[in-house]
Design a protein around this motif. Structure first.
Motif, PDB file in Angstrom:
ATOM      1  N   ASP A  51       0.860  -1.180   0.000  1.00 44.71           N
ATOM      2  CA  ASP A  51       0.000   0.000   0.000  1.00 44.71           C
ATOM      3  C   ASP A  51       0.906   1.244   0.000  1.00 44.71           C
ATOM      4  OD1 ASP A  51      -1.505   2.195   0.983  1.00 44.71           O
ATOM      5  OD2 ASP A  51      -2.873   0.881   2.040  1.00 44.71           O
ATOM      6  N   SER A  52       0.630   2.188  -0.903  1.00 43.78           N
ATOM      7  CA  SER A  52       1.469   3.377  -0.999  1.00 43.78           C
ATOM      8  C   SER A  52       1.458   4.208   0.277  1.00 43.78           C
ATOM      9  CB  SER A  52       1.026   4.255  -2.177  1.00 43.78           C
ATOM     10  OG  SER A  52      -0.309   4.707  -2.010  1.00 43.78           O
ATOM     11  N   GLU A  53       0.360   4.126   1.048  1.00 40.99           N
ATOM     12  CA  GLU A  53       0.312   4.845   2.321  1.00 40.99           C
ATOM     13  C   GLU A  53       1.347   4.280   3.293  1.00 40.99           C
ATOM     14  OE1 GLU A  53      -2.533   7.506   2.782  1.00 40.99           O
ATOM     15  OE2 GLU A  53      -1.631   7.215   0.804  1.00 40.99           O
ATOM     16  N   GLN A  54       1.533   2.959   3.269  1.00 40.37           N
ATOM     17  CA  GLN A  54       2.555   2.342   4.099  1.00 40.37           C
ATOM     18  C   GLN A  54       3.945   2.755   3.635  1.00 40.37           C
ATOM     19  OE1 GLN A  54       1.257  -1.831   3.565  1.00 40.37           O
ATOM     20  NE2 GLN A  54       1.026  -1.921   5.786  1.00 40.37           N
ATOM     21  N   LEU A  55       4.136   2.803   2.328  1.00 42.73           N
ATOM     22  CA  LEU A  55       5.436   3.182   1.777  1.00 42.73           C
ATOM     23  C   LEU A  55       5.839   4.574   2.241  1.00 42.73           C
ATOM     24  CD1 LEU A  55       7.851   2.797  -0.171  1.00 42.73           C
ATOM     25  CD2 LEU A  55       6.369   3.648  -2.009  1.00 42.73           C
ATOM     26  N   ILE A  56       4.925   5.518   2.178  1.00 41.30           N
ATOM     27  CA  ILE A  56       5.240   6.897   2.560  1.00 41.30           C
ATOM     28  C   ILE A  56       5.346   7.038   4.076  1.00 41.30           C
ATOM     29  CG2 ILE A  56       4.369   9.272   2.531  1.00 41.30           C
ATOM     30  CD1 ILE A  56       5.585   8.237  -0.116  1.00 41.30           C
ATOM     31  N   ALA A  57       4.508   6.312   4.817  1.00 40.04           N
ATOM     32  CA  ALA A  57       4.532   6.421   6.276  1.00 40.04           C
ATOM     33  C   ALA A  57       5.798   5.807   6.868  1.00 40.04           C
ATOM     34  CB  ALA A  57       3.301   5.751   6.883  1.00 40.04           C
ATOM     35  N   ASP A  58       6.286   4.730   6.254  1.00 47.06           N
ATOM     36  CA  ASP A  58       7.474   4.055   6.789  1.00 47.06           C
ATOM     37  C   ASP A  58       8.358   3.595   5.638  1.00 47.06           C
ATOM     38  OD1 ASP A  58       9.362   2.787   8.324  1.00 47.06           O
ATOM     39  OD2 ASP A  58       7.924   1.660   9.537  1.00 47.06           O
ATOM     40  N   PRO A  59       9.014   4.530   4.964  1.00 47.68           N
ATOM     41  CA  PRO A  59       9.831   4.150   3.805  1.00 47.68           C
ATOM     42  C   PRO A  59      10.993   3.238   4.160  1.00 47.68           C
ATOM     43  CG  PRO A  59      10.198   6.453   4.384  1.00 47.68           C
ATOM     44  CD  PRO A  59       9.020   5.987   5.174  1.00 47.68           C
ATOM     45  N   LEU A  60      11.566   3.404   5.358  1.00 44.47           N
ATOM     46  CA  LEU A  60      12.705   2.574   5.725  1.00 44.47           C
ATOM     47  C   LEU A  60      12.293   1.109   5.850  1.00 44.47           C
ATOM     48  CD1 LEU A  60      15.673   2.395   6.399  1.00 44.47           C
ATOM     49  CD2 LEU A  60      15.116   2.902   8.797  1.00 44.47           C
ATOM     50  N   ALA A  61      11.211   0.840   6.566  1.00 43.20           N
ATOM     51  CA  ALA A  61      10.739  -0.536   6.689  1.00 43.20           C
ATOM     52  C   ALA A  61      10.344  -1.103   5.329  1.00 43.20           C
ATOM     53  CB  ALA A  61       9.556  -0.605   7.646  1.00 43.20           C
ATOM     54  N   SER A  62       9.730  -0.271   4.489  1.00 46.04           N
ATOM     55  CA  SER A  62       9.303  -0.723   3.165  1.00 46.04           C
ATOM     56  C   SER A  62      10.497  -1.106   2.302  1.00 46.04           C
ATOM     57  CB  SER A  62       8.485   0.368   2.470  1.00 46.04           C
ATOM     58  OG  SER A  62       7.319   0.697   3.201  1.00 46.04           O
ATOM     59  N   LEU A  63      11.523  -0.256   2.285  1.00 46.73           N
ATOM     60  CA  LEU A  63      12.689  -0.537   1.449  1.00 46.73           C
ATOM     61  C   LEU A  63      13.498  -1.706   1.988  1.00 46.73           C
ATOM     62  CD1 LEU A  63      13.899   3.069   0.521  1.00 46.73           C
ATOM     63  CD2 LEU A  63      12.503   1.489  -0.823  1.00 46.73           C
ATOM     64  N   ASP A  64      13.622  -1.799   3.294  1.00 46.56           N
ATOM     65  CA  ASP A  64      14.326  -2.947   3.877  1.00 46.56           C
ATOM     66  C   ASP A  64      13.613  -4.250   3.514  1.00 46.56           C
ATOM     67  OD1 ASP A  64      16.397  -1.530   5.056  1.00 46.56           O
ATOM     68  OD2 ASP A  64      15.395  -1.367   7.012  1.00 46.56           O
ATOM     69  N   ALA A  65      12.285  -4.253   3.638  1.00 46.17           N
ATOM     70  CA  ALA A  65      11.518  -5.465   3.326  1.00 46.17           C
ATOM     71  C   ALA A  65      11.562  -5.779   1.833  1.00 46.17           C
ATOM     72  CB  ALA A  65      10.071  -5.297   3.785  1.00 46.17           C
ATOM     73  N   ALA A  66      11.481  -4.749   0.999  1.00 43.24           N
ATOM     74  CA  ALA A  66      11.512  -4.970  -0.452  1.00 43.24           C
ATOM     75  C   ALA A  66      12.863  -5.503  -0.901  1.00 43.24           C
ATOM     76  CB  ALA A  66      11.185  -3.671  -1.184  1.00 43.24           C
ATOM     77  N   SER A  67      13.948  -4.938  -0.378  1.00 44.33           N
ATOM     78  CA  SER A  67      15.274  -5.399  -0.779  1.00 44.33           C
ATOM     79  C   SER A  67      15.510  -6.838  -0.334  1.00 44.33           C
ATOM     80  CB  SER A  67      16.366  -4.475  -0.222  1.00 44.33           C
ATOM     81  OG  SER A  67      16.420  -4.538   1.191  1.00 44.33           O
ATOM     82  N   ALA A  68      15.042  -7.195   0.873  1.00 43.90           N
ATOM     83  CA  ALA A  68      15.189  -8.565   1.354  1.00 43.90           C
ATOM     84  C   ALA A  68      14.374  -9.525   0.487  1.00 43.90           C
ATOM     85  CB  ALA A  68      14.756  -8.658   2.812  1.00 43.90           C
ATOM     86  N   PHE A  69      13.148  -9.126   0.133  1.00 42.22           N
ATOM     87  CA  PHE A  69      12.295  -9.988  -0.670  1.00 42.22           C
ATOM     88  C   PHE A  69      12.866 -10.177  -2.075  1.00 42.22           C
ATOM     89  CE2 PHE A  69       8.672 -10.222  -3.695  1.00 42.22           C
ATOM     90  CZ  PHE A  69       8.269 -11.507  -3.401  1.00 42.22           C
ATOM     91  N   LEU A  70      13.387  -9.098  -2.660  1.00 40.57           N
ATOM     92  CA  LEU A  70      13.929  -9.177  -4.013  1.00 40.57           C
ATOM     93  C   LEU A  70      15.348  -9.757  -4.045  1.00 40.57           C
ATOM     94  CD1 LEU A  70      12.739  -5.704  -5.405  1.00 40.57           C
ATOM     95  CD2 LEU A  70      11.660  -7.939  -5.727  1.00 40.57           C
ATOM     96  N   GLY A  71      15.961  -9.920  -2.882  1.00 33.58           N
ATOM     97  CA  GLY A  71      17.320 -10.438  -2.840  1.00 33.58           C
ATOM     98  C   GLY A  71      18.348  -9.438  -3.329  1.00 33.58           C
ATOM     99  N   ILE A  72      18.074  -8.163  -3.090  1.00 33.91           N
ATOM    100  CA  ILE A  72      18.973  -7.091  -3.520  1.00 33.91           C
ATOM    101  C   ILE A  72      19.658  -6.509  -2.290  1.00 33.91           C
ATOM    102  CG2 ILE A  72      19.075  -4.768  -4.519  1.00 33.91           C
ATOM    103  CD1 ILE A  72      16.709  -5.608  -6.303  1.00 33.91           C
ATOM    104  N   ALA A  73      20.979  -6.498  -2.309  1.00 28.72           N
ATOM    105  CA  ALA A  73      21.730  -5.997  -1.159  1.00 28.72           C
ATOM    106  C   ALA A  73      21.473  -4.504  -0.980  1.00 28.72           C
ATOM    107  CB  ALA A  73      23.216  -6.246  -1.347  1.00 28.72           C
ATOM    108  N   PRO A  74      21.158  -4.058   0.244  1.00 24.36           N
ATOM    109  CA  PRO A  74      20.972  -2.624   0.487  1.00 24.36           C
ATOM    110  C   PRO A  74      22.302  -1.904   0.405  1.00 24.36           C
ATOM    111  CG  PRO A  74      20.892  -3.836   2.545  1.00 24.36           C
ATOM    112  CD  PRO A  74      20.961  -4.865   1.454  1.00 24.36           C
TER     113      PRO A  74
END
Length: 337
Positions: free
Chosen positions: A244-267
């Motif tokens: 949900d884009s509201e979650q992305l904007i409210a907590d971008p750090l958690a969103s990006l950490d979770a997305a990078s882990a899911f996609l297997g992309i090193a932060p």
């Protein structure tokens, strides 16, 4: 130079930009990483190519497979911000709305044979996913008009994962209403494409679409995408996450950490905080800085201006969704609800 280009994998500077079905050829332009990073979309208007394209027949191209992932989205949901956050030299390269994929949608809707579209789509994904550095994954954020090909892309790339990003319905309707006639025309064009792609299965007759208001047409298009995302999440529960884009904007750090882990992309080495401080503090379309609270203020202003219409259409859409058996919340969330 053309002969050398044909005998080896094309370097990443050569962006696969357009597809010419008449000659079964792909057109390339030299677009460096900095321009890809700074431009909101990989379109002719944004790139303004200064030289004629290098045209290569598809049969002359040999490209080694490279890791690829996707960000599919509902539009007006901060997808450009999310894609920009994954321009991480050494880890990932992002492509924002490459026109090559739009060309395939148009070709398909003009009557191209499904097998032919699948073959060219396979080639197109390969030439798009050419990283600047060895070991980088490519994250493609297609235009949302390409969503009709989303399941085909996931099927062609069984190792790929996808983030399905969407704005809540009322936020989406507010974005459309704020854009006036431009937004209202755009949602009708989108809906017309979704109908051709067979994405709209909500119980309407062809006559019904003529009777819908502009925001009802917007809601129908949003519901069609919501239905598609639910199908994808059910089909590939290990490869798809919804956000949900509201979650992305409210907590971008958690969103990006979770997305990078899911996609297997090193932060990045310092984490995503520096990325957020740059990417998320600017308008993804024009680069202008956001003032504190500006996003929320702009949205509230739009909601107040069109409050009655938005509320009535949102209530109507809930009934349509219920009758069509659509879930209120998409399955497989990236973040806990």
């Amino acid at each position: 130079m053309t002969q050398d280009f044909r005998q080896q994998n094309p370097s990443a500077e050569w962006l696969a930009h357009r597809y010419d079905p008449t000659h079964d050829a792909i057109q390339f332009h030299v677009i460096d990483r900095e321009l890809r990073r700074s431009t909101p979309f990989l379109t002719d208007d944004c790139l303004a190519p200064k030289h004629p394209p290098l045209v290569i027949k598809r049969s002359d191209l040999t490209v080694n497979p490279s890791p690829i992932h996707f960000i599919f989205h509902s539009a007006y949901c901060c997808s450009t911000l999310l894609a920009s956050a994954f321009d991480l030299p050494g880890s990932a390269m992002s492509l924002k709305e490459p026109v090559l994929l739009n060309d395939l949608v148009g070709w398909r809707q003009r009557g191209a044979a499904p097998d032919a579209v699948s073959q060219v789509l396979d080639s197109g994904l390969s030439v798009l996913a050419r990283p600047f550095q060895t070991g980088e994954a490519t994250v493609i954020k297609p235009s949302n008009v390409v969503n009709g090909l989303a399941t085909a892309m996931m099927s062609l790339r069984p190792q790929a994962r996808a983030i399905l990003l969407y704005a809540p319905l009322e936020a989406y309707l507010t974005s459309i209403a704020r854009k006036g006639m431009t937004g209202r025309l755009w949602v009708r064009e989108l809906l017309s494409r979704q109908l051709v792609d067979g994405l709209v299965e909500l119980g309407f007759t062809p006559r019904d679409y003529l009777l819908h208001t502009d925001l009802q047409a917007a809601a129908v298009g949003w519901l069609a995408q919501h239905r598609l995302f639910a199908i994808m999440a059910d089909r590939w529960p290990d490869r798809v996450r919804t956000l949900d884009s509201e979650q992305l904007i409210a907590d971008p750090l958690a969103s990006l950490d979770a997305a990078s882990a899911f996609l297997g992309i090193a932060p990045p080495a310092g984490g995503f905080t520096p990325v957020i401080e740059t990417v998320f503090q600017r308008n993804a379309k024009d680069g202008s800085p956001f003032k504190p609270g500006q996003r929320e203020g702009d949205r509230q202003q739009g909601q107040q201006l069109h409050k009655e219409e938005i509320e009535r259409v949102a209530q109507w859409a809930q009934l349509v969704a219920r009758n069509a058996g659509l879930p209120d919340l998409l399955p497989m969330p990236l973040l806990a609800n």
